[in-house]
Design a protein around this motif. Structure first.
Motif, short mmCIF file in Angstrom:
data_model
loop_
_atom_site.label_atom_id
_atom_site.label_comp_id
_atom_site.label_asym_id
_atom_site.label_seq_id
_atom_site.Cartn_x
_atom_site.Cartn_y
_atom_site.Cartn_z
N ASN A 475 40.40 26.42 42.71
CA ASN A 475 39.59 26.95 41.60
C ASN A 475 38.35 27.67 42.12
OD1 ASN A 475 38.63 27.23 38.84
ND2 ASN A 475 37.10 25.67 39.41
N VAL A 476 37.67 27.06 43.10
CA VAL A 476 36.45 27.69 43.65
C VAL A 476 36.80 28.95 44.43
CG1 VAL A 476 34.50 27.37 45.23
CG2 VAL A 476 35.20 25.50 43.73
N LEU A 477 37.86 28.90 45.21
CA LEU A 477 38.26 30.08 45.98
C LEU A 477 38.72 31.20 45.04
CD1 LEU A 477 40.18 28.49 49.00
CD2 LEU A 477 37.89 29.52 49.00
N SER A 478 39.32 30.82 43.92
CA SER A 478 39.73 31.82 42.94
C SER A 478 38.51 32.48 42.31
CB SER A 478 40.59 31.19 41.85
OG SER A 478 41.79 30.69 42.41
N GLN A 479 37.46 31.70 42.10
CA GLN A 479 36.21 32.28 41.59
C GLN A 479 35.65 33.28 42.60
OE1 GLN A 479 33.78 28.80 41.02
NE2 GLN A 479 34.54 28.39 38.95
N LEU A 480 35.70 32.91 43.89
CA LEU A 480 35.19 33.83 44.92
C LEU A 480 36.05 35.09 44.99
CD1 LEU A 480 34.38 31.45 47.92
CD2 LEU A 480 32.73 32.71 46.52
N CYS A 481 37.35 34.93 44.91
CA CYS A 481 38.25 36.09 44.98
C CYS A 481 38.02 37.00 43.79
CB CYS A 481 39.69 35.60 45.00
SG CYS A 481 40.91 36.92 45.08
N THR A 482 37.88 36.42 42.62
CA THR A 482 37.63 37.22 41.42
C THR A 482 36.28 37.91 41.50
OG1 THR A 482 38.93 35.62 40.15
CG2 THR A 482 37.58 37.17 38.89
N LEU A 483 35.27 37.19 42.01
CA LEU A 483 33.95 37.80 42.15
C LEU A 483 34.02 38.97 43.13
CD1 LEU A 483 30.91 37.95 41.68
CD2 LEU A 483 30.60 36.25 43.50
N TYR A 484 34.73 38.78 44.27
CA TYR A 484 34.81 39.88 45.24
C TYR A 484 35.43 41.12 44.60
CZ TYR A 484 36.04 42.66 49.32
OH TYR A 484 36.15 43.70 50.22
N ALA A 485 36.49 40.91 43.83
CA ALA A 485 37.21 42.05 43.24
C ALA A 485 36.41 42.66 42.08
CB ALA A 485 38.58 41.60 42.76
N VAL A 486 35.88 41.83 41.19
CA VAL A 486 35.17 42.37 40.02
C VAL A 486 33.87 43.05 40.45
CG1 VAL A 486 33.93 41.73 37.91
CG2 VAL A 486 36.17 40.71 38.41
N TYR A 487 33.15 42.44 41.41
CA TYR A 487 31.92 43.06 41.94
C TYR A 487 32.24 44.41 42.55
CZ TYR A 487 27.82 43.68 44.97
OH TYR A 487 26.71 44.19 45.62
N GLY A 488 33.37 44.50 43.28
CA GLY A 488 33.75 45.78 43.90
C GLY A 488 34.01 46.85 42.87
N ILE A 489 34.57 46.46 41.73
CA ILE A 489 34.82 47.43 40.65
C ILE A 489 33.50 47.84 40.01
CG2 ILE A 489 35.85 47.78 38.38
CD1 ILE A 489 38.09 45.84 39.24
N VAL A 490 32.67 46.84 39.68
CA VAL A 490 31.38 47.15 39.02
C VAL A 490 30.53 48.06 39.89
CG1 VAL A 490 29.19 46.08 38.29
CG2 VAL A 490 31.38 45.05 37.61
N GLU A 491 30.52 47.81 41.21
CA GLU A 491 29.69 48.61 42.12
C GLU A 491 30.29 49.98 42.41
OE1 GLU A 491 26.56 46.66 41.99
OE2 GLU A 491 26.52 47.80 43.88
N ASN A 492 31.57 50.17 42.10
CA ASN A 492 32.23 51.48 42.33
C ASN A 492 32.89 51.98 41.06
OD1 ASN A 492 32.13 51.71 45.50
ND2 ASN A 492 32.85 49.61 45.11
N MET A 493 32.26 51.67 39.91
CA MET A 493 32.90 51.93 38.62
C MET A 493 33.36 53.39 38.48
SD MET A 493 33.99 50.44 35.98
CE MET A 493 33.13 48.89 35.70
N GLY A 494 32.60 54.30 38.97
CA GLY A 494 32.97 55.71 38.82
C GLY A 494 34.34 56.01 39.39
#
Ligand SMILES: CCCCC/C=C\C/C=C\C/C=C\C/C=C\C/C=C\CCC(=O)SCCNC(=O)CCNC(=O)[C@H](O)C(C)(C)COP(=O)(O)OP(=O)(O)OC[C@H]1O[C@@H](n2cnc3c(N)ncnc32)[C@H](O)[C@@H]1OP(=O)(O)O
Ligand SMILES: Cc1cc2nc3c(=O)[nH]c(=O)nc-3n(C[C@H](O)[C@H](O)[C@H](O)COP(=O)(O)OP(=O)(O)OC[C@H]3O[C@@H](n4cnc5c(N)ncnc54)[C@H](O)[C@@H]3O)c2cc1C
Length: 593
Positions: A475-494
């Motif tokens: 569960n915790v590693l899934s949170q980290l994986c989701t954060l890595y992916a979602v953060y990457g999208i938010v920071e490169n939204m364009g």
């Protein structure tokens, strides 16, 4: 070395961990010997040459490095000017530095440490140049360590970091070595001077591919160490009032501090898994290559180049964020972070300058794109290039792994297509091939970064879906994986939004999700950095100590500063007092005037 034998360390990984623990903040002057020189003898030498030289290297009777870069060339290997000319009369190669720019410059530990080098030089035999090849060259006397006659060797001087490595220069003046000192696993020069060419000229570049794979792990090691220091410090440091009139808050409770650090924590885990995945791919393909199967050599080269560049760029940027998130104390060597940064930032340059490496991967993607357009089969890691770009995202509130991987695949496929179409348009405008390529390299770099980002996200998701992990940890590693992916999208939204792949509601979902994940991870943040299990001895940080006694450690560190050895420094007597006396005399004179 002896200590490792006593402790029974046999695997290179264990030996590397021991070396790093023994020399935590300074890079070992034997890092290149163990990490590059000996493995290259093993992989590029004939069985006979390996049997002869590898035991000498492993027992440190022979201490070596890898001497390829010259004053005038580092990136462009085919432009190297050092020559190795075969003399059939004496069965020797004559090494020479024919120009100032041909002087070997940068090779690590060549200045004072090593007694041998693997030298990359242009091979000449029977009057013909056969390109660059590796030669084992003794550079110092094995009895008294003096420089061999015919060589000029020295240190290149102070650098930004890498202080434990004596990078040097080396000049050859008609320096002779035995014919059998050419590494001849893939190419050979016979006694009569005949040249036997390798199955692929790039086999000689194999050592660099291997180190690039190592460097992906170095990116994880350095970023994760900085993250440990910054997260632990953020739990100890209290500053300002989060609640008016309340006690000063742990800085880790500020959302901005979480947004700085938790994605880097997630990136550290992502890079560890990516480095392990890269190493497995390297082990598989390099063993195929050693058995003569070169089919996947281009894919290995492209992946190693791309990940080495992507991970070192991200790690160095992240280490700087960690340093700055520690405020003033982060700027002190007491934090341990400046040394981490100074030692790894060179990795954006060495073993292949990052832009150049990314372009090697881009070149591979360009060729794969064309093959995909023709309906040809593609390697699994590249099959996303044939993604239907008309499809829109199905991302929902749960931000499922499937929708996240699909988003990264779409982004990379779209960006590779944009770069390739620009290259093709340039050609249709009448540009020569090399100009059409050069005039599309900026979009190709962006596309290649997206390609590497996809690899890391997909790898993280795959491991979480395949490995048996207890539910709480999963569960915790899934949170980290989701954060890595979602953060990457938010920071490169364009890049994700350019073709309307996400709708506005989905963008809002992603922006909400990244903030919610910060709160989810907050309770486990310290445990997640403790899990890397770096001992204080390795971190060498007053801020990142396991016991959290930061101020006590900083105070003791400061008291130990050499400047505190005397109350009054000599500069007072030599400069300050004379200046003050001069001022007071001039004041008396002006008063009299
Ligand atoms: C915690 C802190 C850690 C810090 C680290 C310290 C210690 C860690 C301990 C152990 C780790 C191990 C070792 C030590 C660690 C760090 C290293 C320290 C020092 C670094 C040492 C060096 O820097 S050595 C010098 C490195 N130099 C380079 O990398 C030069 C880069 N340039 C090149 O590689 C090439 O010039 C090129 C690839 C850019 C271009 O080559 P070229 O011959 O011109 O080929 P092209 O015309 O571009 O392409 C033709 C064709 O060939 C294919 N190709 C190219 N290279 C390869 C390859 N290697 N393999 C397979 N194929 C290759 C290319 O794709 C083209 O193919 P197509 O024609 O099909 O497109
Ligand atoms: C800490 C450190 C340790 C090192 N250790 C060793 C060692 O042990 N042994 C060794 O042999 N070497 C070593 N090197 C040298 C290192 O491998 C080279 O510096 C590196 O390969 C970069 O080559 P360069 O210096 O020629 O950079 P350049 O290629 O001159 O880079 C200058 C600029 O030109 C750009 N550029 C160059 N070619 C292209 C292209 N085709 N397309 C687009 N842009 C391009 C680059 O992107 C960069 O922005 C070390 C270097 C460092 C910093």
């Amino acid at each position: 070395m002896d200590r490792m034998e006593e402790l029974g360390f046999r695997s290179e990984t264990d030996r590397q961990i021991f070396r790093e623990a023994a020399a935590p903040v300074e890079l070992s002057p034997f890092g290149l010997h163990s990490g590059m020189f000996v493995p290259t003898l093993e992989r590029q030498g004939t069985p006979e040459q390996s049997r002869k030289w590898v035991p000498l290297g492993k027992s440190f009777k022979m201490i070596g490095t890898y001497a390829q870069t010259e004053l005038g060339h580092g990136t462009f290997i085919r432009g190297l000017e050092t020559t190795a000319t075969f003399d059939p009369e004496t069965q020797e190669f004559i090494l020479d530095s024919p120009t100032l720019s041909s002087i070997k410059y940068w090779p690590g530990n060549v200045a004072k440490t090593v007694n041998h080098c693997l030298v990359m030089a242009q091979l000449y035999t029977q009057g013909k140049c056969h390109g660059t090849h590796l030669f084992l060259v003794q550079v110092r006397n094995m009895e008294d360590h003096t420089i061999m006659p015919g060589l000029e060797i020295g240190d290149i001087g102070p650098k930004l970091g890498f202080d434990g490595v004596d990078n040097g220069f080396m000049r050859f003046n008609k320096y002779r070595i035995p014919r059998m000192n050419m590494l001849m696993r893939y190419a050979k020069v016979l006694e009569n001077g005949d040249y036997i060419k390798p199955k692929n000229a790039k086999l000689t570049y194999g050592a660099m591919v291997m180190i690039r794979v190592f460097i992906v792990m170095d990116a994880f090691k350095t970023l994760s160490r900085a993250a440990v220091i910054a997260v632990r410090y953020s739990a100890v440091r209290r500053q300002s009032e989060l609640r008016p009139g309340g006690e000063e808050a742990q800085v880790m409770d500020y959302q901005t501090q979480q947004y700085k650090l938790f994605p880097l924590l997630a990136t550290s885990y992502a890079f560890l898994l990516a480095a392990e995945g890269m190493s497995q791919i390297y082990a598989k393909i390099s063993s195929d290559i050693e058995r003569g199967n070169l089919e996947d050599m281009p894919q290995l080269h492209a992946l190693a180049c791309g990940l080495k560049a992507f991970c070192t760029w991200v790690a160095c940027e992240g280490i700087e964020v960690c340093r700055m998130s520690c405020g003033g104390h982060g700027y002190s060597h007491a934090s341990g972070i400046p040394k981490i940064y100074a030692n790894i930032v060179g990795a954006c340059t060495y073993e292949g300058e990052n832009t150049v490496m990314m372009l090697q991967t881009a070149r591979y993607l360009s060729k794969c794109y064309i093959r995909g357009q023709r309906g040809e089969s593609l390697p699994e890691l590249i099959q996303y290039l044939t993604t239907d770009l008309n499809v829109k995202s199905t991302l929902g509130e749960d931000c499922s792994f499937e929708s996240l991987v699909a988003a990264y695949s779409h982004r990379a496929a779209r960006m590779v297509a944009v770069a390739c179409k620009l290259q093709q348009t340039n050609k249709k405008k009448g540009m020569a091939g090399h100009d059409a390529w050069n005039k599309s390299t900026v979009p190709f770099i962006a596309a290649t970064k997206a390609h590497c980002h996809l690899f890391i996200v997909r790898n993280f998701v795959t491991i979480l879906s395949q490995k048996k992990i207890d539910p709480a940890t999963h569960n915790v590693l899934s949170q980290l994986c989701t954060l890595y992916a979602v953060y990457g999208i938010v920071e490169n939204m364009g890049e994700f939004m350019q073709d309307g792949y996400f709708n506005q509601d989905q963008v809002s979902i992603l922006n909400r999700k990244v903030l919610a994940l910060l709160e989810d991870i907050r309770p486990n943040a310290v445990a997640l950095v403790d899990a890397f299990d770096y001992p204080d001895h390795l971190l060498q940080s007053c801020l990142g100590r396991y016991d959290g006694q930061v101020y006590e450690a900083l105070y003791e560190y400061s008291k130990s500063s050499p400047l505190n050895n005397t109350d009054i420094h000599s500069s007072y007597y030599n400069y300050i007092r004379p200046m003050m006396q001069k001022r007071s005399e001039s004041k008396n004179i002006s008063a009299k005037l």
